[in-house]
Design a protein around this motif. Structure first.
Motif, PDB file in Angstrom:
ATOM      1  N   ARG A  65      -2.323  13.917   0.531  1.00 51.61           N
ATOM      2  CA  ARG A  65      -3.157  13.155   1.460  1.00 51.61           C
ATOM      3  C   ARG A  65      -4.640  13.458   1.236  1.00 51.61           C
ATOM      4  NH1 ARG A  65      -0.190  13.937   5.356  1.00 51.61           N
ATOM      5  NH2 ARG A  65      -1.134  15.831   6.219  1.00 51.61           N
ATOM      6  N   ASN A  66      -4.968  14.737   1.074  1.00 48.34           N
ATOM      7  CA  ASN A  66      -6.364  15.115   0.833  1.00 48.34           C
ATOM      8  C   ASN A  66      -6.883  14.546  -0.483  1.00 48.34           C
ATOM      9  OD1 ASN A  66      -6.519  16.556   3.221  1.00 48.34           O
ATOM     10  ND2 ASN A  66      -5.911  18.505   2.267  1.00 48.34           N
ATOM     11  N   PRO A 107       0.829  -1.211   0.000  1.00 49.46           N
ATOM     12  CA  PRO A 107       0.000   0.000   0.000  1.00 49.46           C
ATOM     13  C   PRO A 107       0.859   1.256   0.000  1.00 49.46           C
ATOM     14  CG  PRO A 107      -0.845  -1.606   1.563  1.00 49.46           C
ATOM     15  CD  PRO A 107       0.474  -2.140   1.087  1.00 49.46           C
ATOM     16  N   VAL A 108       0.384   2.275  -0.663  1.00 50.92           N
ATOM     17  CA  VAL A 108       1.157   3.500  -0.868  1.00 50.92           C
ATOM     18  C   VAL A 108       0.614   4.602   0.036  1.00 50.92           C
ATOM     19  CG1 VAL A 108       1.921   5.209  -2.563  1.00 50.92           C
ATOM     20  CG2 VAL A 108       1.557   2.820  -3.266  1.00 50.92           C
ATOM     21  N   GLY A 109       1.501   5.228   0.808  1.00 48.41           N
ATOM     22  CA  GLY A 109       1.119   6.336   1.682  1.00 48.41           C
ATOM     23  C   GLY A 109       1.475   7.678   1.070  1.00 48.41           C
ATOM     24  N   SER A 110       0.891   8.732   1.599  1.00 49.00           N
ATOM     25  CA  SER A 110       1.119  10.077   1.044  1.00 49.00           C
ATOM     26  C   SER A 110       2.564  10.512   1.218  1.00 49.00           C
ATOM     27  CB  SER A 110       0.177  11.080   1.692  1.00 49.00           C
ATOM     28  OG  SER A 110       0.355  11.086   3.103  1.00 49.00           O
ATOM     29  N   LYS A 111       3.173  10.144   2.361  1.00 48.53           N
ATOM     30  CA  LYS A 111       4.559  10.562   2.605  1.00 48.53           C
ATOM     31  C   LYS A 111       5.504   9.912   1.596  1.00 48.53           C
ATOM     32  CE  LYS A 111       8.144  10.656   6.152  1.00 48.53           C
ATOM     33  NZ  LYS A 111       8.533  10.250   7.539  1.00 48.53           N
ATOM     34  N   ALA A 112       5.352   8.602   1.407  1.00 43.06           N
ATOM     35  CA  ALA A 112       6.205   7.895   0.439  1.00 43.06           C
ATOM     36  C   ALA A 112       5.990   8.440  -0.964  1.00 43.06           C
ATOM     37  CB  ALA A 112       5.900   6.400   0.478  1.00 43.06           C
ATOM     38  N   LEU A 113       4.755   8.803  -1.265  1.00 45.83           N
ATOM     39  CA  LEU A 113       4.453   9.333  -2.596  1.00 45.83           C
ATOM     40  C   LEU A 113       5.129  10.678  -2.797  1.00 45.83           C
ATOM     41  CD1 LEU A 113       2.669   8.132  -4.857  1.00 45.83           C
ATOM     42  CD2 LEU A 113       0.865   9.688  -4.130  1.00 45.83           C
ATOM     43  N   ALA A 114       5.072  11.526  -1.780  1.00 37.75           N
ATOM     44  CA  ALA A 114       5.681  12.860  -1.879  1.00 37.75           C
ATOM     45  C   ALA A 114       7.193  12.758  -1.990  1.00 37.75           C
ATOM     46  CB  ALA A 114       5.288  13.700  -0.666  1.00 37.75           C
ATOM     47  N   GLU A 115       7.794  11.799  -1.266  1.00 41.14           N
ATOM     48  CA  GLU A 115       9.254  11.669  -1.281  1.00 41.14           C
ATOM     49  C   GLU A 115       9.763  10.926  -2.508  1.00 41.14           C
ATOM     50  OE1 GLU A 115      10.100   9.673   2.350  1.00 41.14           O
ATOM     51  OE2 GLU A 115       9.787  11.457   3.604  1.00 41.14           O
ATOM     52  N   GLY A 116       8.955  10.035  -3.061  1.00 35.34           N
ATOM     53  CA  GLY A 116       9.432   9.193  -4.154  1.00 35.34           C
ATOM     54  C   GLY A 116       9.163   9.724  -5.542  1.00 35.34           C
ATOM     55  N   ALA A 134       8.522  13.378  -8.120  1.00 36.00           N
ATOM     56  CA  ALA A 134       8.699  14.835  -8.256  1.00 36.00           C
ATOM     57  C   ALA A 134       7.347  15.499  -8.491  1.00 36.00           C
ATOM     58  CB  ALA A 134       9.661  15.136  -9.402  1.00 36.00           C
ATOM     59  N   LEU A 135       6.429  15.261  -7.543  1.00 38.12           N
ATOM     60  CA  LEU A 135       5.102  15.848  -7.677  1.00 38.12           C
ATOM     61  C   LEU A 135       5.113  17.263  -7.097  1.00 38.12           C
ATOM     62  CD1 LEU A 135       2.945  12.787  -6.531  1.00 38.12           C
ATOM     63  CD2 LEU A 135       3.242  13.619  -8.857  1.00 38.12           C
ATOM     64  N   PRO A 136       4.560  18.223  -7.800  1.00 38.53           N
ATOM     65  CA  PRO A 136       4.596  19.622  -7.334  1.00 38.53           C
ATOM     66  C   PRO A 136       3.499  19.930  -6.310  1.00 38.53           C
ATOM     67  CG  PRO A 136       3.515  19.523  -9.465  1.00 38.53           C
ATOM     68  CD  PRO A 136       3.921  18.119  -9.126  1.00 38.53           C
ATOM     69  N   PHE A 137       3.265  18.977  -5.382  1.00 42.87           N
ATOM     70  CA  PHE A 137       2.218  19.152  -4.384  1.00 42.87           C
ATOM     71  C   PHE A 137       2.796  18.815  -3.019  1.00 42.87           C
ATOM     72  CE2 PHE A 137       0.247  16.731  -8.034  1.00 42.87           C
ATOM     73  CZ  PHE A 137      -0.045  17.856  -8.795  1.00 42.87           C
ATOM     74  N   SER A 138       2.232  19.421  -2.009  1.00 46.68           N
ATOM     75  CA  SER A 138       2.668  19.127  -0.642  1.00 46.68           C
ATOM     76  C   SER A 138       2.120  17.783  -0.197  1.00 46.68           C
ATOM     77  CB  SER A 138       2.178  20.217   0.311  1.00 46.68           C
ATOM     78  OG  SER A 138       0.759  20.153   0.421  1.00 46.68           O
ATOM     79  N   SER A 139       2.712  17.243   0.870  1.00 44.39           N
ATOM     80  CA  SER A 139       2.246  15.969   1.411  1.00 44.39           C
ATOM     81  C   SER A 139       0.802  16.072   1.876  1.00 44.39           C
ATOM     82  CB  SER A 139       3.147  15.554   2.574  1.00 44.39           C
ATOM     83  OG  SER A 139       2.759  14.299   3.083  1.00 44.39           O
ATOM     84  N   ALA A 140       0.438  17.227   2.441  1.00 47.30           N
ATOM     85  CA  ALA A 140      -0.939  17.418   2.911  1.00 47.30           C
ATOM     86  C   ALA A 140      -1.917  17.419   1.737  1.00 47.30           C
ATOM     87  CB  ALA A 140      -1.051  18.725   3.690  1.00 47.30           C
ATOM     88  N   THR A 141      -1.534  18.077   0.651  1.00 45.57           N
ATOM     89  CA  THR A 141      -2.396  18.096  -0.542  1.00 45.57           C
ATOM     90  C   THR A 141      -2.555  16.697  -1.111  1.00 45.57           C
ATOM     91  OG1 THR A 141      -1.720  20.355  -1.097  1.00 45.57           O
ATOM     92  CG2 THR A 141      -2.629  19.011  -2.880  1.00 45.57           C
ATOM     93  N   ALA A 167      -2.057   2.055   6.646  1.00 47.57           N
ATOM     94  CA  ALA A 167      -2.477   3.452   6.496  1.00 47.57           C
ATOM     95  C   ALA A 167      -2.416   3.879   5.034  1.00 47.57           C
ATOM     96  CB  ALA A 167      -1.570   4.348   7.328  1.00 47.57           C
ATOM     97  N   GLY A 168      -1.730   3.089   4.195  1.00 46.82           N
ATOM     98  CA  GLY A 168      -1.628   3.425   2.781  1.00 46.82           C
ATOM     99  C   GLY A 168      -2.856   2.990   2.002  1.00 46.82           C
ATOM    100  N   ARG A 169      -2.810   3.263   0.724  1.00 43.48           N
ATOM    101  CA  ARG A 169      -3.941   2.904  -0.140  1.00 43.48           C
ATOM    102  C   ARG A 169      -3.454   2.128  -1.353  1.00 43.48           C
ATOM    103  NH1 ARG A 169      -5.070   7.606   2.348  1.00 43.48           N
ATOM    104  NH2 ARG A 169      -7.190   7.981   3.126  1.00 43.48           N
ATOM    105  N   ILE A 170      -4.391   1.373  -1.932  1.00 45.40           N
ATOM    106  CA  ILE A 170      -4.092   0.602  -3.134  1.00 45.40           C
ATOM    107  C   ILE A 170      -5.126   0.939  -4.204  1.00 45.40           C
ATOM    108  CG2 ILE A 170      -3.049  -1.264  -1.788  1.00 45.40           C
ATOM    109  CD1 ILE A 170      -5.589  -2.900  -2.286  1.00 45.40           C
TER     110      ILE A 170
END
Length: 351
Positions: free
Chosen positions: A44-45, A24-33, A35-42, A63-66
């Motif tokens: 997550r929302n 499962p993919v979490g927002s933090k891993a997505l933001a760090e992995g 080059a998305l021009p969005f914040s971790s909070a964005t 806590a992640g999603r699939i």
């Protein structure tokens, strides 16, 4: 509701990560992995909204999603980037098909079964190879071979290279002249016609021309059996046990239920859509309310001229690399079309 470009970018990134890791993919891993021009909070929302819209699912233990089947469907329809179909990429597929070219397989069923075995080996997924419903093929030749006066072998050769035979026993003696006359009449009356055109009326012509013979009834019965048999597509399953290597099937009860369902009746694997163009995807529940609902299948078509269209495909977990596998399957289907043309169509046209 139309998805925003931001949601599409995030969904595409999640699917890419999940295909690669099966986690499962979490927002933090997505933001760090990425080059998305969005914040971790964005992120997550947006992931929460994608879940509410049915494009993502949240496993109870994480806590992640699939991705959901709906998410995968959007991915293959709109977001997936096909790998470049470079000339060099066809090397593996063409090299694998070369032995089939050298052996010059004459029977269509065997050729399609071998093709299914090859694509399973190349992709490391289960494969499904489906022959066309051969109602448009015709019988090229009849031959009746006498074993004795009451036992005969009926041999039928179709224009697709299929050779069928059956031993039959008559209710009374049949002379050599009677057997030869019936063979002649069959070849004059029923060859060169699509099987769908061999009707009761057509066989009445055979009956009148061949006269009364005890051999006529078993021949008529066998021709009817043959028309029914060839009119149904054959389904070949190869490499089903390769599904066990995927983490989705670590649950042995779940894996066994799927394998039993696939092996029990191969026609379960026939897609609802019997005619396809190019590549077609069947994702999760699109496969029906059965154990295949948690798998995905990718099918490509192959053609046998006017004889019909068959399919060759692969089956695996919904978390498959759709872009890579569909490109590989497309190249393989093109090679299979060439092989079929060289083995059957060119030879038949030349005759």
């Amino acid at each position: 509701m139309e998805l925003s470009e931001r949601k599409k970018q995030i969904l595409k990134a999640i699917i890419g990560d999940y295909i690669r890791t099966a986690e499962p993919v979490g927002s933090k891993a997505l933001a760090e992995g990425h080059a998305l021009p969005f914040s971790s909070a964005t992120i997550r929302n947006e992931m929460s909204e994608l879940e509410e819209m049915g494009y993502l699912e949240k496993p109870h233990t994480s806590a992640g999603r699939i991705p959901s089947p709906r998410g995968y469907r959007l991915y293959v329809d709109e977001l997936m980037e096909q790998p470049a179909d470079a000339e060099g990429d066809e090397g593996d597929e063409d090299a694998a098909l070369q032995p089939m070219l050298r052996t010059k397989v004459r029977e269509l069923d065997r050729l399609i079964q071998e093709a299914g075995r090859l694509i399973s080996s190349l992709t490391n997924y289960a494969s499904v190879a489906i022959t066309p419903a051969l109602t448009q093929i015709s019988i090229r030749q009849f031959e009746i071979i006498a074993v004795d006066k009451m036992n005969f072998v009926i041999v039928v050769v179709t224009d697709s290279g299929t050779v069928k035979n059956k031993m039959v026993r008559t209710m009374a003696d049949v002379t050599k002249d009677e057997a030869e006359l019936l063979t002649y009449v069959l070849n004059q009356t029923l060859t060169g016609l699509p099987l769908s055109h061999i009707t009761t009326e057509r066989f009445d012509i055979v009956r009148r021309a061949a006269g009364l013979t005890a051999l006529l009834a078993p021949v008529a019965e066998y021709v009817a059996e043959l028309i029914e048999e060839l009119g149904d597509p054959k389904v070949f399953l190869e490499g089903a046990n390769k599904l066990l290597r995927f983490p989705e099937y670590r649950d042995l009860h779940k894996a066994q239920a799927l394998l039993d369902y696939m092996e029990d009746d191969r026609k379960h694997l026939l897609p609802a859509t019997r005619k396809i163009d190019g590549i077609q995807f069947f994702i999760g529940p699109e496969n029906g309310a059965n154990p295949l609902r948690e798998t995905s299948a990718i099918y490509a078509k192959y053609d046998i001229g006017t004889i019909g269209q068959g399919m060759i495909g692969i089956v695996g977990p919904t978390r498959m690399d759709y872009a890579k596998l569909s490109a590989q399957l497309s190249r393989f289907a093109k090679g299979l079309n060439r092989l079929i043309a060289e083995t059957f169509l060119d030879e038949k046209d030349g005759n």
